[in-house]
Scaffold this motif. Sequence first.
Motif, PDB file in Angstrom:
ATOM      1  N   PRO A  89       0.836  -1.206   0.000  1.00 21.75           N
ATOM      2  CA  PRO A  89       0.000   0.000   0.000  1.00 21.75           C
ATOM      3  C   PRO A  89       0.868   1.252   0.000  1.00 21.75           C
ATOM      4  CG  PRO A  89       0.044  -0.985   2.181  1.00 21.75           C
ATOM      5  CD  PRO A  89       0.725  -1.957   1.281  1.00 21.75           C
ATOM      6  N   GLY A  90       0.279   2.376  -0.430  1.00 21.45           N
ATOM      7  CA  GLY A  90       1.010   3.628  -0.458  1.00 21.45           C
ATOM      8  C   GLY A  90       1.989   3.688  -1.622  1.00 21.45           C
ATOM      9  N   PHE A  91       2.948   4.577  -1.511  1.00 25.14           N
ATOM     10  CA  PHE A  91       3.927   4.763  -2.580  1.00 25.14           C
ATOM     11  C   PHE A  91       5.317   4.427  -2.066  1.00 25.14           C
ATOM     12  CE2 PHE A  91       6.648   6.889  -5.631  1.00 25.14           C
ATOM     13  CZ  PHE A  91       6.000   6.645  -6.831  1.00 25.14           C
ATOM     14  N   GLN A  92       6.092   3.656  -2.867  1.00 24.04           N
ATOM     15  CA  GLN A  92       7.385   3.143  -2.432  1.00 24.04           C
ATOM     16  C   GLN A  92       8.495   3.566  -3.404  1.00 24.04           C
ATOM     17  OE1 GLN A  92       7.178   1.406   0.433  1.00 24.04           O
ATOM     18  NE2 GLN A  92       4.921   1.535   0.328  1.00 24.04           N
ATOM     19  N   ILE A  93       9.714   3.709  -2.856  1.00 20.23           N
ATOM     20  CA  ILE A  93      10.916   3.824  -3.676  1.00 20.23           C
ATOM     21  C   ILE A  93      11.607   2.470  -3.630  1.00 20.23           C
ATOM     22  CG2 ILE A  93      13.164   4.942  -3.934  1.00 20.23           C
ATOM     23  CD1 ILE A  93      11.957   7.430  -2.655  1.00 20.23           C
ATOM     24  N   ILE A  94      11.761   1.841  -4.785  1.00 22.73           N
ATOM     25  CA  ILE A  94      12.300   0.486  -4.806  1.00 22.73           C
ATOM     26  C   ILE A  94      13.700   0.483  -5.417  1.00 22.73           C
ATOM     27  CG2 ILE A  94      10.010  -0.544  -4.890  1.00 22.73           C
ATOM     28  CD1 ILE A  94      10.364  -1.010  -7.868  1.00 22.73           C
ATOM     29  N   ALA A  95      14.362  -0.646  -5.337  1.00 23.78           N
ATOM     30  CA  ALA A  95      15.766  -0.764  -5.744  1.00 23.78           C
ATOM     31  C   ALA A  95      15.938  -0.501  -7.237  1.00 23.78           C
ATOM     32  CB  ALA A  95      16.286  -2.152  -5.397  1.00 23.78           C
ATOM     33  N   SER A  96      17.125  -0.018  -7.603  1.00 17.50           N
ATOM     34  CA  SER A  96      17.445   0.235  -9.004  1.00 17.50           C
ATOM     35  C   SER A  96      17.442  -1.056  -9.795  1.00 17.50           C
ATOM     36  CB  SER A  96      18.820   0.908  -9.129  1.00 17.50           C
ATOM     37  OG  SER A  96      18.831   2.151  -8.492  1.00 17.50           O
ATOM     38  N   GLN A  97      17.120  -0.926 -11.073  1.00 20.18           N
ATOM     39  CA  GLN A  97      17.093  -2.072 -11.972  1.00 20.18           C
ATOM     40  C   GLN A  97      18.202  -1.928 -13.005  1.00 20.18           C
ATOM     41  OE1 GLN A  97      13.089  -2.418 -13.598  1.00 20.18           O
ATOM     42  NE2 GLN A  97      12.277  -1.348 -11.807  1.00 20.18           N
ATOM     43  N   SER A  98      18.713  -3.046 -13.465  1.00 21.55           N
ATOM     44  CA  SER A  98      19.749  -3.008 -14.496  1.00 21.55           C
ATOM     45  C   SER A  98      19.093  -3.003 -15.866  1.00 21.55           C
ATOM     46  CB  SER A  98      20.685  -4.202 -14.351  1.00 21.55           C
ATOM     47  OG  SER A  98      19.955  -5.411 -14.472  1.00 21.55           O
ATOM     48  N   GLY A  99      19.916  -2.903 -16.891  1.00 20.76           N
ATOM     49  CA  GLY A  99      19.390  -2.898 -18.253  1.00 20.76           C
ATOM     50  C   GLY A  99      20.228  -1.999 -19.130  1.00 20.76           C
ATOM     51  N   GLY A 100      19.852  -1.894 -20.398  1.00 17.40           N
ATOM     52  CA  GLY A 100      20.591  -1.033 -21.321  1.00 17.40           C
ATOM     53  C   GLY A 100      20.569   0.412 -20.867  1.00 17.40           C
ATOM     54  N   VAL A 101      21.686   1.115 -21.078  1.00 19.51           N
ATOM     55  CA  VAL A 101      21.814   2.491 -20.589  1.00 19.51           C
ATOM     56  C   VAL A 101      21.255   3.470 -21.617  1.00 19.51           C
ATOM     57  CG1 VAL A 101      23.445   4.295 -19.923  1.00 19.51           C
ATOM     58  CG2 VAL A 101      23.815   1.922 -19.194  1.00 19.51           C
ATOM     59  N   HIS A 102      20.252   4.244 -21.196  1.00 13.75           N
ATOM     60  CA  HIS A 102      19.686   5.281 -22.046  1.00 13.75           C
ATOM     61  C   HIS A 102      19.487   6.571 -21.263  1.00 13.75           C
ATOM     62  CE1 HIS A 102      18.842   2.268 -25.182  1.00 13.75           C
ATOM     63  NE2 HIS A 102      18.455   1.495 -24.187  1.00 13.75           N
ATOM     64  N   THR A 103      20.168   6.711 -20.164  1.00 14.77           N
ATOM     65  CA  THR A 103      20.037   7.912 -19.347  1.00 14.77           C
ATOM     66  C   THR A 103      21.345   8.673 -19.316  1.00 14.77           C
ATOM     67  OG1 THR A 103      19.256   8.739 -17.210  1.00 14.77           O
ATOM     68  CG2 THR A 103      20.705   6.815 -17.162  1.00 14.77           C
ATOM     69  N   GLY A 104      21.301   9.871 -18.764  1.00 23.04           N
ATOM     70  CA  GLY A 104      22.482  10.707 -18.734  1.00 23.04           C
ATOM     71  C   GLY A 104      23.137  10.749 -17.367  1.00 23.04           C
ATOM     72  N   ILE A 105      24.344  11.286 -17.338  1.00 21.86           N
ATOM     73  CA  ILE A 105      25.091  11.497 -16.102  1.00 21.86           C
ATOM     74  C   ILE A 105      25.060  12.986 -15.795  1.00 21.86           C
ATOM     75  CG2 ILE A 105      27.347  11.300 -14.999  1.00 21.86           C
ATOM     76  CD1 ILE A 105      27.945   9.031 -17.014  1.00 21.86           C
ATOM     77  N   VAL A 106      24.773  13.320 -14.556  1.00 25.83           N
ATOM     78  CA  VAL A 106      24.682  14.719 -14.160  1.00 25.83           C
ATOM     79  C   VAL A 106      26.088  15.272 -13.918  1.00 25.83           C
ATOM     80  CG1 VAL A 106      23.762  16.293 -12.411  1.00 25.83           C
ATOM     81  CG2 VAL A 106      22.423  14.304 -13.146  1.00 25.83           C
ATOM     82  N   PRO A 107      26.355  16.498 -14.356  1.00 27.32           N
ATOM     83  CA  PRO A 107      27.668  17.110 -14.077  1.00 27.32           C
ATOM     84  C   PRO A 107      27.859  17.365 -12.583  1.00 27.32           C
ATOM     85  CG  PRO A 107      26.509  18.267 -15.861  1.00 27.32           C
ATOM     86  CD  PRO A 107      25.521  17.339 -15.239  1.00 27.32           C
ATOM     87  N   ASP A 108      29.110  17.512 -12.181  1.00 29.89           N
ATOM     88  CA  ASP A 108      29.415  17.934 -10.814  1.00 29.89           C
ATOM     89  C   ASP A 108      28.786  19.302 -10.564  1.00 29.89           C
ATOM     90  OD1 ASP A 108      31.616  15.901  -9.842  1.00 29.89           O
ATOM     91  OD2 ASP A 108      32.078  16.385 -11.918  1.00 29.89           O
ATOM     92  N   ALA A 109      28.296  19.511  -9.347  1.00 24.28           N
ATOM     93  CA  ALA A 109      27.569  20.746  -9.043  1.00 24.28           C
ATOM     94  C   ALA A 109      28.154  21.438  -7.822  1.00 24.28           C
ATOM     95  CB  ALA A 109      26.083  20.445  -8.817  1.00 24.28           C
ATOM     96  N   ALA A 110      28.169  22.768  -7.864  1.00 29.56           N
ATOM     97  CA  ALA A 110      28.695  23.566  -6.754  1.00 29.56           C
ATOM     98  C   ALA A 110      27.844  23.385  -5.499  1.00 29.56           C
ATOM     99  CB  ALA A 110      28.726  25.038  -7.156  1.00 29.56           C
ATOM    100  N   THR A 111      28.461  23.590  -4.354  1.00 32.24           N
ATOM    101  CA  THR A 111      27.801  23.420  -3.054  1.00 32.24           C
ATOM    102  C   THR A 111      26.538  24.270  -2.968  1.00 32.24           C
ATOM    103  OG1 THR A 111      29.972  23.112  -2.084  1.00 32.24           O
ATOM    104  CG2 THR A 111      28.161  23.530  -0.564  1.00 32.24           C
ATOM    105  N   CYS A 112      25.459  23.662  -2.530  1.00 35.48           N
ATOM    106  CA  CYS A 112      24.192  24.385  -2.400  1.00 35.48           C
ATOM    107  C   CYS A 112      24.204  25.216  -1.111  1.00 35.48           C
ATOM    108  CB  CYS A 112      23.012  23.425  -2.412  1.00 35.48           C
ATOM    109  SG  CYS A 112      22.894  22.374  -0.940  1.00 35.48           S
TER     110      CYS A 112
END
Length: 776
Positions: free
Chosen positions: A85-108
Motif C-alpha cells: 500500500p502507499g507509494f514506495q521507492i524500490i531498488a534500481s534495476q539493471s538494463g541497457g543504458v539510455h540515461t544521462g550522467i549529471v555534471p558535478d555541481a557547486a555546493t548548495c
Amino acid sequence: MPAEQIRVRGLVQGVGFRPTVWRIASQLGLQGDVSNDGEGVLVRLWADRHAIGRFCEQLQAECPPLARIDFIQRQPFVDAAPAQPGFQIIASQSGGVHTGIVPDAATCHACREEIFDPANRRYRYPFTNCTHCGPRLSIIERIPYDRANTSMRLFPMCPVCEAEYLDPADRRFHAQPNACPVCGPQLWLEDRAGEQIELTAEERDSIDSASRLLRQGQILAIKGIGGVHLACDAANPAAVARLRQRKRRPAKPFALMARDATVIRRYCRLSREELDLLQSPAAPILLLDQQGETLPEALAPGQASLGFMLPYTPLHQLLLADWEHPLVMTSGNLSEEPQCVGNHETRRRLGEIADAYLLHDRPIVNRVDDSVARLVAGRPRLLRRARGYAPGHLALPPGFEQAPDLLALGGELKSTLCLLKDGQAILTQHLGDLENYPTFQAYQQTLALYRQLYQHHPTRLVVDSHPGYRSHRFGRELAQQQGLPLERVQHHHAHIASVMAERGWPLDGGRVLGICLDGSGYGEDGTIWGGELLLVDYRSCQRLGHLQTTALPGGSKAIQEPWRNAFAQLQRCFGWSQVERQWGGLEAICALQQRPVAVLLAMVEQGLNSPLSSSCGRLFDAVAALLGICADGIDYEGQAAVELETAAMAAVERLPEPYPFGFNREESGLVLDPTPMWRALMQDLADGVCSEQIAYAFHLGLASALVRAVRQLAEVHGIQTVALSGGVFQNRSLFEAIAESLRKQGLRLLSHEAVPSNDGGLALGQAVIAAARQIK
C-alpha cells in the motif's frame, strides 16, 4: 485497478528525483513505486488517468534544481494491484543504458550553512554534499548512478548517514556521495617529504594550516573535486612569479578564486548576469573586465580581463572564508600536461612546484577541468566546457530522431569526444591538446570510460579530414581494429554544423551562410583554411569566399612566431623590396630586417615549408607582430590575438575609420584582400598613430569587410541565416561588431553558447554531419 507506467528520461539520477516523485505521489494519495534503471526513472502508478495527469503536471513544475526532464512517456499496463500500500521507492534495476550522467555541481546554500554552523555535525567537513550538489561525473564508474558504482563505495556510511540516505523526506535521500566526518573521506596536509604538517595551537584543522602556508607565500597543491589545483596568494607578486617559473607557464593567465562577489568587485566589473553565472551550480571560471584595485600584472599579462570563480566545494569555501583578496587556483600540472588527479601522481609530478599538499582519500575517477565562460553580446558563452556542464547531453535538432549511434573523435587541440545515442549528443568534458602524449593517453581513457558508461556501440567512427591529426590516425586505427566504417569531415564544415546543431537547426532546415574564423584547418584544396565563408547544410559544404591566402614561412613555426606572418603578409601584398624602400625606417620593419629575410624569401618563392593559408588567426598574429605584440613568439595558443584585442579595447578614440579590405572574384570564390588594410595600417604606423588605435581600426575593418561579404553572398544565394563559429569568435570585440551589423541587416544569427566556438565543439559538428549523411 487502472495503472500506468511512466518513463522519465533526462538528467534524472543522482539529483533527488525519486524523492520528488515520492513526495508528489504521497501528497496526491497515489499508490505505486519508482525506481532508477538504465533508461532513467520508471514510475508505476495505480490510479485513474486524471490523477496521473495531475501527478505529471506537478512533477514538471517541481523538477529538482539539478534535474532536467527531456520527456515523460505514459503507457497503460495491466497488473492486479501494487505489492504494498502507499507509494514506495524500490531498488534500481539493471538494463541497457539510455540515461544521462549529471555534471558535478557547486555546493548548495543548505550545505554551505551546515559547514559554517558549529552546532552541526558537518561543521567544517570539506566533503559535505546532498542531492542538490556535490560530485557526480568525477566519481562515477558505471550507470546506474548508485553508491556502489562510484568511488564512494570505499566509505561505508555510519548509522546516522545511512538513516538520512534511506529517508525519502531527507534531502540526502540516495545522495550517493553522502558522508560525514565519522564515515567519509578525510583531508590532510603534508610537506614535500610526505610528512603530515602539525597544527598550531590556533588552528582547527588542515584547512587552517593550508591558509597559513598560503599567507606565508607558499605554493600548495590542493586536491579538489575533479583534479588538483596549484594555489598561491594572488596578491603576492613573489609567490605568483615563483609559481610561473616552477610551472613553466610564462604568460598564460592564471585562474583566480575569490570568497564572494564583494571581493571580486574590488578588481572587476560584475553585472547581475555575470554574478548569476558565477553562483550557478556550474560555477565556471568567468572572464571579467578589470576595474578598481589592481592585482599583480603577472596574473594575466597583456590582458584586460581576469578569470574569476567562486568556491564551488566545501573545501574551497572553508579555505577562502577569511581571505579578503583572491587566491590563484590553476590546474595542477606542468604547462600543457593533464591535470593531476591521484595522490601519488600529485607528489610525483608536482614535487618541484608545490611546497605542500592538501590531499584527501576519495579517488577521482574522472578528471574534470574547470569550465571557462565569458559574457558576450549579453549572453554567457562557454570557452571551455567541463566541470558543471559535461557530460550533460544535448538534444539533437528535429530530423535527427533516427540518427545512428556514432562516435566522433574531435580535433587536435582543445579536444573533446562526441557520442550520438538515442537521438542525443553526449559531448565529453574538455580533454586538452593531443599534441601532448599524456593528454592523448587521458583522451583514450576517457573514450573507454564513456563507451562503458553509456554502453555505446557505434556503427561508424568520424574524424577530422586532416590526416596528420593524432585523433584522425587514432580513429583510422580504431576503425580497422573494430571493422567499422570511417567518416572524414572537413574541419570548417564541422565548426558550422556544431553551431547549427546547438541552436536546433532542423535537418531539413536548408542552408545557412557560415562565417568560420580560426587558426587552421585542412582545406579541400590542399591549402590551410581559416578565414572562410561557407554555404552549409548538414550534408554538404560549399566554399563561397575566404581571406586571401598567404604563405606560412616555416610551416608550424609561423604559428609560434608571429613575426613570420607579418613578413609573409607584407611580402605578398607589396613585395619585400618595396616594403624596405617605403617603410624601412619604421621600428617594426627594422626588426624584421634583423631576421633571415633572404632565407624566408627563398622559402616562400620556392614553396619550401611554406604552405598557403587563409587563416584569420595568422592575420591577427601578423598585425600584432607589427605593433610589437608577441612578435618573437607566443607562450600559449592565441596569445598574440588576445593581446591585440586588449590593445583595441584600450583605444581612447573609439571612432576611427575602419581599415579597408579589397574584394576580388577568383575561381575559389569571393576573396577578401587585406592589401588596402596593410597600406592604411603602415601609413598610420609611419604617422605615429598609437598601437591601440591601429588595433581598433583593424578589428573594425575586418568586421566591416566580413559583413559586407556576407551581405553580398546572402543576397546572391537567397540566405537569411548566418552561423558564426571558429576560435577567432572568442574575440568579443570582433564578435559583437559582426553580430550587431548582421542583425541590423535583418539577418538571423546562429552563434555558440553551450558549446565552445573553438575546436572544443568540433566533435559535435562531426557527429551530426556523419549522422545526416546516414539518414535518408
